[in-house]
Motif scaffolding. Structure first.
Motif, PDB file in Angstrom:
ATOM      1  N   TRP A 118      32.518  50.983  45.444  1.00  0.00           N
ATOM      2  CA  TRP A 118      33.622  50.625  44.551  1.00  0.00           C
ATOM      3  C   TRP A 118      33.826  49.116  44.496  1.00  0.00           C
ATOM      4  O   TRP A 118      33.895  48.454  45.537  1.00  0.00           O
ATOM      5  CB  TRP A 118      34.909  51.293  45.016  1.00  0.00           C
ATOM      6  N   HIS A 119      33.948  48.596  43.286  1.00  0.00           N
ATOM      7  CA  HIS A 119      34.081  47.155  43.124  1.00  0.00           C
ATOM      8  C   HIS A 119      34.541  46.823  41.710  1.00  0.00           C
ATOM      9  O   HIS A 119      34.564  47.677  40.825  1.00  0.00           O
ATOM     10  CB  HIS A 119      32.749  46.447  43.396  1.00  0.00           C
ATOM     11  N   TRP A 120      34.903  45.577  41.531  1.00  0.00           N
ATOM     12  CA  TRP A 120      35.084  44.953  40.229  1.00  0.00           C
ATOM     13  C   TRP A 120      34.061  43.827  40.117  1.00  0.00           C
ATOM     14  O   TRP A 120      33.434  43.442  41.104  1.00  0.00           O
ATOM     15  CB  TRP A 120      36.472  44.336  40.095  1.00  0.00           C
ATOM     16  N   ASP A 121      33.914  43.253  38.923  1.00  0.00           N
ATOM     17  CA  ASP A 121      33.078  42.072  38.740  1.00  0.00           C
ATOM     18  C   ASP A 121      33.963  40.851  38.508  1.00  0.00           C
ATOM     19  O   ASP A 121      35.117  40.977  38.093  1.00  0.00           O
ATOM     20  CB  ASP A 121      32.133  42.250  37.551  1.00  0.00           C
ATOM     21  N   ASP A 122      33.401  39.687  38.747  1.00  0.00           N
ATOM     22  CA  ASP A 122      34.171  38.455  38.592  1.00  0.00           C
ATOM     23  C   ASP A 122      34.463  38.123  37.130  1.00  0.00           C
ATOM     24  O   ASP A 122      35.417  37.394  36.842  1.00  0.00           O
ATOM     25  CB  ASP A 122      33.429  37.284  39.232  1.00  0.00           C
ATOM     26  N   TYR A 123      33.629  38.627  36.218  1.00  0.00           N
ATOM     27  CA  TYR A 123      33.795  38.312  34.797  1.00  0.00           C
ATOM     28  C   TYR A 123      33.987  39.593  33.990  1.00  0.00           C
ATOM     29  O   TYR A 123      33.851  40.704  34.497  1.00  0.00           O
ATOM     30  CB  TYR A 123      32.602  37.492  34.309  1.00  0.00           C
ATOM     31  N   ALA A 124      34.285  39.438  32.722  1.00  0.00           N
ATOM     32  CA  ALA A 124      34.859  40.526  31.937  1.00  0.00           C
ATOM     33  C   ALA A 124      33.904  41.661  31.595  1.00  0.00           C
ATOM     34  O   ALA A 124      34.317  42.819  31.529  1.00  0.00           O
ATOM     35  CB  ALA A 124      35.459  39.961  30.638  1.00  0.00           C
ATOM     36  N   PHE A 125      32.623  41.351  31.365  1.00  0.00           N
ATOM     37  CA  PHE A 125      31.736  42.359  30.787  1.00  0.00           C
ATOM     38  C   PHE A 125      30.412  42.425  31.537  1.00  0.00           C
ATOM     39  O   PHE A 125      29.868  41.401  31.968  1.00  0.00           O
ATOM     40  CB  PHE A 125      31.444  42.039  29.314  1.00  0.00           C
ATOM     41  N   ALA A 126      29.888  43.645  31.646  1.00  0.00           N
ATOM     42  CA  ALA A 126      28.540  43.845  32.177  1.00  0.00           C
ATOM     43  C   ALA A 126      27.747  44.705  31.205  1.00  0.00           C
ATOM     44  O   ALA A 126      28.225  45.777  30.792  1.00  0.00           O
ATOM     45  CB  ALA A 126      28.582  44.513  33.545  1.00  0.00           C
TER      46      ALA A 126
END
Length: 225
Positions: A118-126
């Motif tokens: 489980w995580h988020w990314d530092d920027y908006a889109f992948a």
């Protein structure tokens, strides 16, 4: 079709954009990146503090190695045409991320228990290219919960999971999907047996990302082991 994808993305934070990318481009990226994973991938088994200690267990190829080993793929990342397509689906302009190390990264899950926790990314889109994938019964599904911005000081992943049921999707080999990643908690579920799941992630920034301060604890933990 592209405007239907835009509506889907606005609603769900996820869109399957495979049909927007020509088959020859998809095949070329798959061949280059698979060869780079075969030759250069480094094993990682770490837990990331800023995502509540969730695990990352896989092999990884970093941006610098990919740029050298996969020149055509690196050009695709910055393709004006691709940036325009992604921006239309995203509903806003997108640009390469300002932190070069996070532009593109490739991962390989291959051993039972391997996972991108489980995580988020530092920027908006992948934009995620699923180069190979096991059958649904073997794990490596995408799970995600939208509308939960990342608080690095208090990520509270367990509390979020207690309150919200994730969306779960089996993503087949050859699929490309766009995910809103700064406000979407997401993971790749653990492999159930020793099979392979290869993926390439292109990270893109929204205009609002360019000048805001961003730290990169997750990627730094992953790359340093």
């Amino acid at each position: 079709m592209i405007f239907a994808l835009r509506e889907c993305f606005a609603r769900d934070g996820f869109a399957d954009v495979t049909a927007l990318i020509p088959p020859n481009v998809r095949a070329g990226v798959r061949a280059e990146v698979t060869a780079a994973l075969d030759a250069h991938a480094v094993r990682r088994d770490v837990r990331v503090a800023v995502t509540s200690g969730t695990p990352r267990r896989y092999r990884v190829v970093d941006r610098g190695t990919l740029a050298a080993a996969c020149p055509a793929t690196a050009r695709v990342y910055r393709s004006p045409h691709l940036l325009t397509l992604v921006g239309i689906v995203a509903g806003q302009p997108v640009v390469p991320v300002p932190y070069v190390a996070e532009e593109l990264i490739a991962t390989r899950l291959e051993i039972a228990g391997d996972t991108h926790g489980w995580h988020w990314d530092d920027y908006a889109f992948a934009l995620v290219w699923v180069l190979s994938a096991p059958a649904a019964r073997d794990g490596a599904a995408l799970e995600y919960i939208t509308g939960v911005p990342w608080n690095k000081a208090e990520p509270n992943v367990e509390a979020i999971l207690a309150q919200r049921e994730p969306v779960r999707a089996h993503i087949a080999a050859g699929t490309l999907y766009l995910l809103r990643t700064d406000t979407t908690l997401h993971r790749i579920t653990p492999l159930e047996r020793d099979v392979r799941r290869d993926a390439l992630c292109f990270s893109y920034a929204a205009a609002a990302d360019i000048h805001r301060p961003v730290t990169h604890e997750s990627l730094e933990t992953i790359l340093t082991g």
